[in-house]
Write a protein that holds these residues in place. Sequence first.
Motif: not given
Length: 315
Positions: A48-63, A32-37, A22-23
């Motif tokens: 939109v299949p956005v996947v959040g992984a603690p400590g890593l960040g956000y990514s899109l679901m594969e495919g 701001s980070v709050r706006t990104i959240y 998010a940063e």
Amino acid sequence: MNKTDRLLAIVLELQRKGVLRAEDLAATFETSVRTIYRDIQALSEAGVPVVGAPGLGYSLMEGYFLPPISFTVEEAVTLLIGTDFIEQRFDTDYGTKARTSREKIEAILPGHVRSEASRVRKSIRLLASGEDITREQEKEYIETIRRAILEERQIRFGYSKRMPEVDGNRQSVRVAAPYGLVLVRGSWMLIAQCDLRQEIRHFRLSRMTDLTVLEDRFKVPFDFNLHDYEPADDRNIRVQIRVNPGIADKVKESNNFYMDSVEDHADGLLVNFRVRQPEELLHWVLGWGANVVVLEPESFRNQVRDEAEQMLKRY
């Protein structure tokens, strides 16, 4: 950037880079980070299949991929002019790819956008001067070096330096590990680890001959990044000249590589250069004839005068 544009841009960033915090997204879009959240939440609610992984960040679901994106007229013109530049400056292989890319871009544009983009493009022309246009030999070298970089193979070539080495020689044969190609003021430069000098050196493709790709392989150092690389600036000698007002504009437009600053004065243009050796400016200064006077250093002033006297003897 409004919220709708930012949401699309976030998806494009995730699709392009994989995982982002998010940063990172906040820094990219200057919010701001709050706006990104909140944006991530909005994307998720929109399907939109956005996947959040603690400590890593956000990514899109594969495919997951975005459907075809529409271009504005300005975006279409930008892409089409970009293909013109690639075709003019790069090697034959990329030139061909640029032409086919241009045809595909034009084919997928809506009729009204294609028509308007064509009208705008007719008012813009990318034109290289006789000196700047990439020669066919250089284009062949670009393709050869590009493939050597991708295959991580060393290259060998003859090289002609502008200024002689300590031993007086201008010609040498080099073996090098090619790290990257850079277009600098219309000239292609190779950034490579030189076996002869045991350090990273820069080579103009226009001064190369007999380029050969070797079987020997190399590995680019893990800490080398071409986009972050900045060569050491060893231009420590200052040269100052005065230019007659009548050609001041022409000298400014010459955009000499070593030019450091320009000052307008009543009696002419005062130009400062930083060079490794004053001789690097000798032919350039002489080319302006009596319209240019070297003020310092005195040794270079004398060298220009001696060269002019030698020229006079020939006439």
